[in-house]
Design an enzyme around this catalytic site. Structure first.
Site, PDB file in Angstrom:
ATOM      1  N   GLU A 286      76.717 113.454  -1.798  1.00  0.00           N
ATOM      2  CA  GLU A 286      75.373 113.374  -1.215  1.00  0.00           C
ATOM      3  C   GLU A 286      74.395 114.312  -1.908  1.00  0.00           C
ATOM      4  O   GLU A 286      73.643 115.041  -1.264  1.00  0.00           O
ATOM      5  CB  GLU A 286      75.425 113.649   0.292  1.00  0.00           C
ATOM      6  CG  GLU A 286      76.273 112.629   1.042  1.00  0.00           C
ATOM      7  CD  GLU A 286      76.237 112.781   2.556  1.00  0.00           C
ATOM      8  OE1 GLU A 286      76.098 113.913   3.037  1.00  0.00           O
ATOM      9  OE2 GLU A 286      76.357 111.755   3.244  1.00  0.00           O
ATOM     10  N   ASP A 360      82.363 107.952   8.286  1.00  0.00           N
ATOM     11  CA  ASP A 360      81.709 109.200   8.648  1.00  0.00           C
ATOM     12  C   ASP A 360      81.677 109.420  10.160  1.00  0.00           C
ATOM     13  O   ASP A 360      80.634 109.212  10.779  1.00  0.00           O
ATOM     14  CB  ASP A 360      80.272 109.199   8.089  1.00  0.00           C
ATOM     15  CG  ASP A 360      79.666 110.591   8.078  1.00  0.00           C
ATOM     16  OD1 ASP A 360      80.384 111.539   8.397  1.00  0.00           O
ATOM     17  OD2 ASP A 360      78.477 110.714   7.741  1.00  0.00           O
ATOM     18  N   GLU A 388      77.329 113.946  16.299  1.00  0.00           N
ATOM     19  CA  GLU A 388      76.262 113.364  15.476  1.00  0.00           C
ATOM     20  C   GLU A 388      76.071 111.879  15.759  1.00  0.00           C
ATOM     21  O   GLU A 388      74.945 111.393  15.845  1.00  0.00           O
ATOM     22  CB  GLU A 388      76.606 113.586  13.995  1.00  0.00           C
ATOM     23  CG  GLU A 388      75.623 112.934  13.046  1.00  0.00           C
ATOM     24  CD  GLU A 388      75.972 113.163  11.576  1.00  0.00           C
ATOM     25  OE1 GLU A 388      76.966 113.858  11.284  1.00  0.00           O
ATOM     26  OE2 GLU A 388      75.237 112.631  10.717  1.00  0.00           O
TER      27      GLU A 388
END
Ligand code: GCU
Length: 695
Positions: A286, A360, A388
């Site tokens: 990333e 993820d 998240e």
């Protein structure tokens, strides 16, 4: 007037034992305590025991200076026990860092080889009293099954927390090293109580400043504070630090100057922090810098740091969370393709840290295919404790259920019984070192975790890090009893509620194996329509692939073939439609809307009914919670009620937004039993959350 309970005390707010007859037994069996020995860890353990016993038993416990023959609690390292007790316990093989608690020759004995073992023994003994276990016939041997049990804080130096939903970072960098916030001590105590023995203080998206001398002094002060609690400090290392703070022209891991820079840096850290744990590194992931910027591999990068850490017994936790925007291969396959060929090439003190699933931290993912596929490399599990993708700190979701599902998955890499838990604890491939990480959900909120029940996820992660074979019901039961009440009318329905809460979130967010449907950036709320982000694999449409024909990601041999990264018979089970678990169906298969599921419903109807089920499960949680007011303090009860109200609203939001959007493709009527959406698709698409926390 008593202050209302605010949750700060976590599961360690020792309440007087409510069962009168048990209380009497405890008081009879523990009439005094003998706890010899001096060290900072033993002092902490002794203070905890005093605090706990006085509160739980409602007495002022006598701590005597000598051992007596009965009704005493003796807490001592094995070598300090008298000969009679040693003889009695001759056959007991106490694990490293573990402890033994037993009823021996009229006394209750907690013993261990190490100071920290006694600390863990004390906390576990107090847990037995908190959860009202009989202690008359105790014979309990316990030790950690994983060596490094670590929290990963994604805390930035400016005090924000990436994906943090419980306030700001705990670390007050500007006041360190001189000012030691009491919270650091309370944090260490809570971690020690569940056996967590390491903390990575900073974000994986790392800042090189952290490695400058003034910050190392601050880190050293935290390390000094945590040390008595058996907790080591780790740092995230930015790969380009030699250039950013060392003024070198390269960070190439094969450049001798770069190697020397890291060696000097690490030597200096150990001068200040002799038991420094090591580095956690996110490289070439990333947009983060890494060895590939110089044409080198992950092995080159990790081994370079490992060489510099090895003389000090430090480790490198090197993350396998990689996927490239320049690679059209299914994202779910990329980490495996990149890392598995490197098996056997990493130094002994490198641990490759792998997220639980290949995408993820979604509400449900199959276990990551790397587990079991790199037998010559120590692999650490990375779980996310912060929610998240599971409703931040607003939704009640008990994560140990998710962790358990992953840990108990059978990789079959060495035949039946090759559980992920065995890969992680090192027993499957005989590794000398084992590790587990949990991305922390802790922040400056008064109750530490935002949602009062998110404390259970910190607690549960710690318990599973200690023993990855524990079942989530036991963890739920213990946490509920320790935090709230031992009343069966509370514990039983609430254990059921916690266990069910994980499936509820899967149902109302990503049923039947759907994944990555969330909105952009903040990752809160549904955004299945998002299709225009710069990187294809950041778009939800990349994952659900809904079209006029059907929905789902074909990862079979005719699709991306990601399934073949699993060993047999796991691969066949996922590949064959009839065998594929329905809760992972659309993870592995693209299926027509009229495909029939095992209960006779079509895929389309079933999707709607699963979403509805998730909503109904939240309603059921509300109902249960309403009945719990006699057992919890008024403030907690009200807080959780308000949060459940929001959770219901948002479960409906997920259902409506996703089903309206998928309807654009299926063109089918909503199934009977699914409540009609409240608003239009355009309305849901128009919702924006620019200031959501955690970005
Ligand atoms: C997710 C998360 C990022 C984080 C990344 C990681 O993509 O959204 O904030 O940095 O995981 O684990 O590195």
């Amino acid at each position: 007037m008593a202050l209302p309970q605010n949750g700060y005390g976590l599961w360690l707010d020792y309440k007087k034992v409510s069962d009168a007859s048990l209380l009497g037994d405890y008081q009879n069996q523990i009439q005094s305590v003998y706890f010899p020995g001096e060290s900072s860890t033993l002092d902490v353990a002794r203070a905890e025991l005093k605090l706990g016993l006085n509160a739980l038993l409602g007495t002022t416990m006598e701590f005597s200076s000598s051992a007596s023959n009965n009704t005493q609690l003796i807490v001592a390292k094995f070598e300090q026990l008298d000969q009679k007790l040693q003889k009695n316990l001759k056959k007991v093989k106490i694990p490293e860092d573990g402890y033994y608690i037993g009823h021996v020759a009229g006394n209750t004995v907690i013993t261990a080889k190490e100071d920290v073992g006694l600390l863990y023994g004390v906390f576990n003994f107090l847990r037995m009293l908190q959860t009202q276990q009989p202690i008359a016939k105790l014979d309990h041997l316990d030790g950690p099954k994983i060596d490094l049990r670590i929290l990963n804080h994604w805390d930035n130096l400016d005090g924000t927390v990436e994906r943090g939903y419980a306030g700001k970072s705990l670390w007050k960098w500007q006041k360190l090293p001189k000012y030691i916030d009491q919270r650091y001590i309370d944090y260490a105590r809570a971690n020690a109580s569940v056996g967590i023995n390491g903390t990575v203080l900073t974000n994986v998206n790392a800042n090189a400043w952290l490695l400058t001398p003034s910050y190392i002094d601050k880190v050293a002060a935290l390390a000094d504070t945590f040390r008595p609690y058996g907790i080591k400090v780790y740092l995230t290392a930015r790969f380009s630090a030699p250039m950013e703070i060392g003024h070198l022209s390269t960070a190439d891991p094969l450049d001798p100057q770069v190697q020397q820079w890291w060696k000097d840096k690490i030597d200096n850290i150990y001068k200040k922090i002799p038991d420094f744990g090591g580095f956690l590194v996110k490289a070439n992931s990333e947009g983060q810098p890494g060895p590939q910027n110089y044409g080198r591999s992950h092995v080159d990068g990790a081994n370079m740091m490992a060489d510099a850490l090895a003389p000090h017994n430090g480790v490198v936790l090197w993350r396998a969370f990689v996927y490239s925007e320049h690679d059209a291969t299914d994202r779910a396959k990329q980490a495996y393709l990149e890392f598995v060929p490197m098996d056997g090439k990493f130094k002994d003190n490198v641990i490759v840290q792998v997220k639980n699933g290949a995408i993820d931290f979604q509400p449900r993912e199959p276990f990551h295919p790397i587990f079991g596929a790199m037998p010559k490399t120590a692999l650490a599990m990375e779980f996310q404790i912060t929610q998240e993708y599971l409703g931040f700190s607003t939704h009640l979701v008990f994560l140990p259920k998710l962790y358990e599902e992953v840990l108990k998955s059978d990789t079959y890499q060495q035949g039946k019984g090759s559980l992920v838990a065995k890969v992680i604890d090192g027993s499957l491939d005989n590794h000398k070192i084992s590790a587990i990480s949990g991305v922390s959900n802790i922040g400056s909120d008064l109750n530490w975790t935002g949602h009062p029940f998110a404390q259970a996820n910190w607690y549960g992660y710690g318990r599973l890090a200690w023993d990855p074979y524990l079942d989530s019901e036991t963890i739920a039961d213990q946490w509920l009893r320790s935090t709230y009440s031992n009343d069966e009318n509370f514990v039983k329905p609430m254990t059921e509620l916690l266990i069910e809460s994980r499936e509820a979130v899967v149902n109302y967010m990503t049923p039947l194996g759907l994944h990555h449907l969330m909105d952009t950036n903040h990752h809160y709320g549904p955004g299945p329509w998002v299709s225009e982000l710069a990187r294809p694999e950041w778009n939800p449409t990349y994952y659900h692939k809904a079209d006029a024909e059907g929905i789902g990601f074909d990862r079979t041999q005719t699709g991306s073939d990601a399934i073949m990264q699993y060993a047999e018979p796991v691969a066949q089970r996922f590949e064959q439609l009839e065998q594929c678990p329905e809760n992972l169906l659309l993870w592995f298969h693209h299926l027509p809307w009229d495909y029939t599921l095992s209960d006779g419903h079509t895929l389309w109807d079933s999707l709607g009914l699963q979403y509805q089920k998730g909503v109904d499960q939240v309603r059921a949680m509300q109902k249960t919670w309403e009945q719990m007011s006699p057992y919890v303090d008024a403030l907690s009860h009200k807080e959780v009620r308000m949060l459940l109200d929001i959770q219901l609203e948002e479960a409906i939001w997920w259902k409506d937004a996703c089903m309206l959007y998928f309807h654009e493709y299926s063109k089918l009527p909503f199934p009977k039993g699914m409540e009609t959406p409240k608003h239009s698709l355009d309305y849901y698409k128009s919702l924006k959350h620019p200031y959501a926390p955690g970005i």
